[in-house]
Design a protein around this motif. Structure first.
Motif, PDB file in Angstrom:
ATOM      1  N   SER A   1       0.994  -1.655  -0.253  1.00 45.38           N
ATOM      2  CA  SER A   1      -0.077  -0.187   0.508  1.00 45.38           C
ATOM      3  C   SER A   1       1.106   1.278  -0.345  1.00 45.38           C
ATOM      4  O   SER A   1       2.235   1.525   0.273  1.00 45.38           O
TER       5      SER A   1
ATOM      6  N   CYS B   1       6.008   4.920  -2.565  1.00 47.97           N
ATOM      7  CA  CYS B   1       4.808   5.712  -2.975  1.00 47.97           C
ATOM      8  C   CYS B   1       5.322   5.897  -4.106  1.00 47.97           C
ATOM      9  O   CYS B   1       5.948   6.023  -4.156  1.00 47.97           O
TER      10      CYS B   1
ATOM     11  N   HIS C   1       4.170   8.418  -6.978  1.00 51.22           N
ATOM     12  CA  HIS C   1       3.665   9.484  -6.871  1.00 51.22           C
ATOM     13  C   HIS C   1       3.492  10.452  -8.355  1.00 51.22           C
ATOM     14  O   HIS C   1       4.537  10.182  -8.141  1.00 51.22           O
TER      15      HIS C   1
HETATM   16  C1  LIG Z   1       0.707   7.734 -11.477  1.00 48.81           C
HETATM   17  C2  LIG Z   1      -0.265   7.256  -9.789  1.00 48.81           C
HETATM   18  C3  LIG Z   1       0.354   8.748  -9.742  1.00 48.81           C
HETATM   19  C4  LIG Z   1      -0.201   9.111  -7.502  1.00 48.81           C
HETATM   20  N1  LIG Z   1       0.296  10.233  -7.569  1.00 48.81           N
HETATM   21  C5  LIG Z   1      -0.106  10.308  -6.055  1.00 48.81           C
HETATM   22  C6  LIG Z   1       0.544  11.570  -5.242  1.00 48.81           C
HETATM   23  O1  LIG Z   1       0.192  12.572  -6.359  1.00 48.81           O
HETATM   24  N2  LIG Z   1       0.053  11.099  -3.895  1.00 48.81           N
HETATM   25  C7  LIG Z   1       0.176  10.748  -3.322  1.00 48.81           C
HETATM   26  O2  LIG Z   1      -0.045  10.702  -1.847  1.00 48.81           O
HETATM   27  N3  LIG Z   1      -0.464   9.461  -3.471  1.00 48.81           N
HETATM   28  C8  LIG Z   1      -0.301   9.024  -4.989  1.00 48.81           C
HETATM   29  N4  LIG Z   1      -0.186   7.958  -5.774  1.00 48.81           N
HETATM   30  C9  LIG Z   1      -0.770   7.257  -5.032  1.00 48.81           C
HETATM   31  C10 LIG Z   1      -2.572   6.335  -4.702  1.00 48.81           C
HETATM   32  O3  LIG Z   1      -3.197   7.896  -3.876  1.00 48.81           O
HETATM   33  C11 LIG Z   1      -2.380   5.233  -3.978  1.00 48.81           C
HETATM   34  O4  LIG Z   1      -1.982   4.253  -5.279  1.00 48.81           O
HETATM   35  C12 LIG Z   1      -3.801   4.673  -4.610  1.00 48.81           C
HETATM   36  O5  LIG Z   1      -5.031   5.686  -3.062  1.00 48.81           O
HETATM   37  C13 LIG Z   1      -4.101   2.870  -4.327  1.00 48.81           C
HETATM   38  O6  LIG Z   1      -3.562   3.366  -2.897  1.00 48.81           O
HETATM   39  P1  LIG Z   1      -2.538   2.639  -2.694  1.00 48.81           P
HETATM   40  O7  LIG Z   1      -1.046   3.013  -3.197  1.00 48.81           O
HETATM   41  O8  LIG Z   1      -2.044   2.415  -0.628  1.00 48.81           O
HETATM   42  O9  LIG Z   1      -3.246   0.511  -2.555  1.00 48.81           O
HETATM   43  C14 LIG Z   1      -0.324   7.181  -7.669  1.00 48.81           C
HETATM   44  C15 LIG Z   1      -0.172   6.367  -7.945  1.00 48.81           C
HETATM   45  C16 LIG Z   1       0.202   6.332  -9.044  1.00 48.81           C
HETATM   46  C17 LIG Z   1      -0.299   4.644  -9.680  1.00 48.81           C
END
Ligand SMILES: Cc1cc2nc3c(=O)[nH]c(=O)nc-3n(C[C@H](O)[C@H](O)[C@H](O)COP(=O)(O)O)c2cc1C
Length: 220
Positions: free
Chosen positions: A11, A162, A164
């Motif tokens: 996660s 993470c 992001h």
């Molecule tokens: C392409 C992409 C961009 C993302 N950008 C951000 C972001 O800018 N900030 C953030 O806090 N999380 C970001 N995330 C994380 C997502 O919010 C997160 O993967 C999603 O909410 C699912 O939650 P989990 O990863 O805990 O399963 C990003 C994820 C992906 C795949």
């Protein structure tokens, strides 16, 4: 860790210990993640691993731009989410703010929260993944595959990640200190480090739509 367990365990981690991640560990993770599939085995990804002083300088540059009200813009074209994707985005934001005890009207705290992303959630290392700009947009699928593989491999070493795009929202700041050429487009970054295990937002379990609603079956 078995594959299903790893997929379920991963996660997004937004609270890290300051302990550095050894270079050998990052090398192993990138090596194994490079086994990810890519279109015709093109392996279009370029990894830039940033830590220490360089990361600190980029963080400060991002945050200065954010504080100055400069709107970030990604290195590649993207649209705002709409409809059910937008609804899910809002649901996640509510979950995260609730976990951090941030109320809707607490603007300053919300801004502080947003700022954390531009500071890479204080992770000790960041992997920026870029591709040759001439190969966009078709390589984005490959970048997704390698990103998830990095995130899963990291678990084996007790590391959290993470993915992001906040961290690459000021591409000039990264180019200034990490030398990613103009010919490359940054697609995503991953904060990576040892989870501190207590950060409230890391207790959030993001929701998933039932696959019944996203799957159409024929002949099975
Ligand atoms: C392409 C992409 C961009 C993302 N950008 C951000 C972001 O800018 N900030 C953030 O806090 N999380 C970001 N995330 C994380 C997502 O919010 C997160 O993967 C999603 O909410 C699912 O939650 P989990 O990863 O805990 O399963 C990003 C994820 C992906 C795949």
């Amino acid at each position: 860790m078995d594959v299903i367990e790893a997929i379920k365990t991963r996660s997004s981690i937004r609270g890290y210990k300051p302990d550095p991640v050894p270079r050998e560990v990052l090398v192993e993770i990138l090596k194994v993640a490079s086994r990810a599939p890519s279109s015709m085995n093109t392996q279009p990804w370029e990894f830039t691993v940033i830590a220490g002083d360089v990361l600190e300088k980029i963080k400060q540059a991002n945050i200065a731009k954010f504080n100055a009200g400069e709107r970030g813009s990604l290195d590649w074209e993207n649209e705002r989410f709409k409809d059910r994707c937008r609804e899910r985005q809002v649901t996640l934001a509510i979950q995260l703010y609730q976990s951090m005890g941030i109320a809707r009207e607490e603007r300053e705290k919300r801004t502080d929260w947003e700022r954390r992303g531009f500071g890479y959630f204080d992770a000790p290392a960041v992997i920026v993944i870029s591709v040759d700009r001439e190969h966009l947009p078709r390589t984005q699928f490959d970048i997704g595959a390698v990103s998830q593989t990095i995130a899963l491999a990291a678990l084996e070493y007790g590391l959290g990640t993470c993915m992001h795009d906040q961290g690459i929202s000021y591409p000039d700041a990264i180019r200034e200190f990490a030398g990613i050429p103009e010919s490359q487009r940054m697609i995503i970054c991953l904060s990576i480090g040892y989870p501190d295990g207590v950060f409230p937002a890391d207790k959030v379990v993001s929701e998933r739509e039932s696959t019944e609603n996203s799957t159409t079956w024929y002949g099975v």
